[in-house]
Design a protein around this motif. Sequence first.
Motif, mmCIF file in Angstrom:
data_model
loop_
_atom_site.group_PDB
_atom_site.id
_atom_site.type_symbol
_atom_site.label_atom_id
_atom_site.label_comp_id
_atom_site.label_asym_id
_atom_site.label_seq_id
_atom_site.Cartn_x
_atom_site.Cartn_y
_atom_site.Cartn_z
ATOM 1 N N UNK A 215 0.845 -1.206 0.000
ATOM 2 C CA UNK A 215 0.000 0.000 0.000
ATOM 3 C C UNK A 215 0.876 1.250 0.000
ATOM 4 N N UNK A 216 1.927 1.230 0.842
ATOM 5 C CA UNK A 216 2.850 2.375 0.872
ATOM 6 C C UNK A 216 3.500 2.591 -0.496
ATOM 7 N N UNK A 217 3.917 1.500 -1.126
ATOM 8 C CA UNK A 217 4.539 1.597 -2.448
ATOM 9 C C UNK A 217 3.547 2.114 -3.481
ATOM 10 N N UNK A 220 3.176 5.852 -3.140
ATOM 11 C CA UNK A 220 4.354 6.584 -3.603
ATOM 12 C C UNK A 220 4.530 6.501 -5.119
ATOM 13 N N UNK A 221 4.167 5.356 -5.693
ATOM 14 C CA UNK A 221 4.314 5.164 -7.139
ATOM 15 C C UNK A 221 2.952 4.833 -7.737
ATOM 16 N N UNK A 222 2.409 5.713 -8.531
ATOM 17 C CA UNK A 222 1.075 5.539 -9.079
ATOM 18 C C UNK A 222 1.003 4.358 -10.043
ATOM 19 N N UNK A 223 2.138 3.916 -10.567
ATOM 20 C CA UNK A 223 2.131 2.831 -11.538
ATOM 21 C C UNK A 223 2.051 1.440 -10.920
ATOM 22 N N UNK A 224 2.120 1.352 -9.592
ATOM 23 C CA UNK A 224 2.088 0.050 -8.928
ATOM 24 C C UNK A 224 0.724 -0.617 -9.118
ATOM 25 N N UNK A 225 0.721 -1.959 -9.097
ATOM 26 C CA UNK A 225 -0.498 -2.744 -9.306
ATOM 27 C C UNK A 225 -1.203 -2.967 -7.968
ATOM 28 N N UNK A 226 -2.449 -2.518 -7.871
ATOM 29 C CA UNK A 226 -3.221 -2.662 -6.625
ATOM 30 C C UNK A 226 -3.583 -4.125 -6.353
ATOM 31 N N UNK A 227 -3.567 -4.953 -7.401
ATOM 32 C CA UNK A 227 -3.944 -6.357 -7.224
ATOM 33 C C UNK A 227 -2.969 -7.098 -6.309
ATOM 34 N N UNK A 228 -1.705 -6.618 -6.223
ATOM 35 C CA UNK A 228 -0.758 -7.234 -5.306
ATOM 36 C C UNK A 228 -1.215 -7.052 -3.855
#
Length: 308
Positions: A215-217, A220-228
Amino acid sequence: MSMILSASVVRVRDGLPLSASTDYDQSTGMQECRKYFKMLSKKLSQLPDRCTLKTGQYNINFISSLGVSYMMLCTENYPSVLAFCFLDELQKEFITTYNMMKTNTAIRPYCFIEFDNFIQRTKQRYNNTRSLSTKMNLADMQTEIKLRPPYQISLSELGSANGFSHVSVGEYKGTGKISAAPHQRLEPVTLPGIVSFVLSLLCGALNLIRGFHAIESLLQNEGEDFSYVIAFFLGTAACLYQCYLFVYYTGWRNAKSFLTFGLICLCNMYLYELRNLWQLFFHVTVGAFSTLQIRLRQPQGKSPDYNV
């Protein structure tokens, strides 16, 4: 004429009769009530601790405490206050005379048959109400019954004598709803079971921590995958549910454990890019080990030399 006809002491978890009064009445009505006694004995773990079953001209009352139930049969016009005072006396004397270790480890039926002497003496006292000297106890019991009346069992809830269906007990005053699922005791916990429980908690905690880091990542980075994030939290829920299945009995318990293990495998497959092979192996192995321990820890069966 109102009177107590018979009484018995039964273990709650499996219905093993521990003691009973000697009855000489062989009438049809009494024989039918003995069948109800046996049927109730098999359902004690599913019923509230104070109940009444009305069977025409007879009533069956019982109370349960510390894994033992005290049951009595009386005529329909026998006062319920006296009936439950009688059961309360049996309970106090039985607890004083026998410790819980003896009752829990008893194997053969009627192994405390000598308690019948006390049952008979107490029954004679309560069948001669003029000799009773427990007015204060009667007043206390009357108040308690008004505040928390006994649950009224219907004959339809017992089902047939050969095998009754599971029927919801419904609303019981003072205790809420009683679940239709049987509250069975599971076999004692083994060392491998404790290890699997602790490891499942550890895996759940690791998934939870990684979920918050994800969640923190993500923030900070909008490109991260929320599914993780979802995969980590689903893994946490699956590990905790395995702990629940290990501790408590539920319907379809084995099937649920296999489905939960399948969810753990799917979550770890999805998280393949975020974990190395050793981490994946650890989580899947713990899930498989916990599933095996759930499968091995089955509900306790009835004592081998017992027949109600």
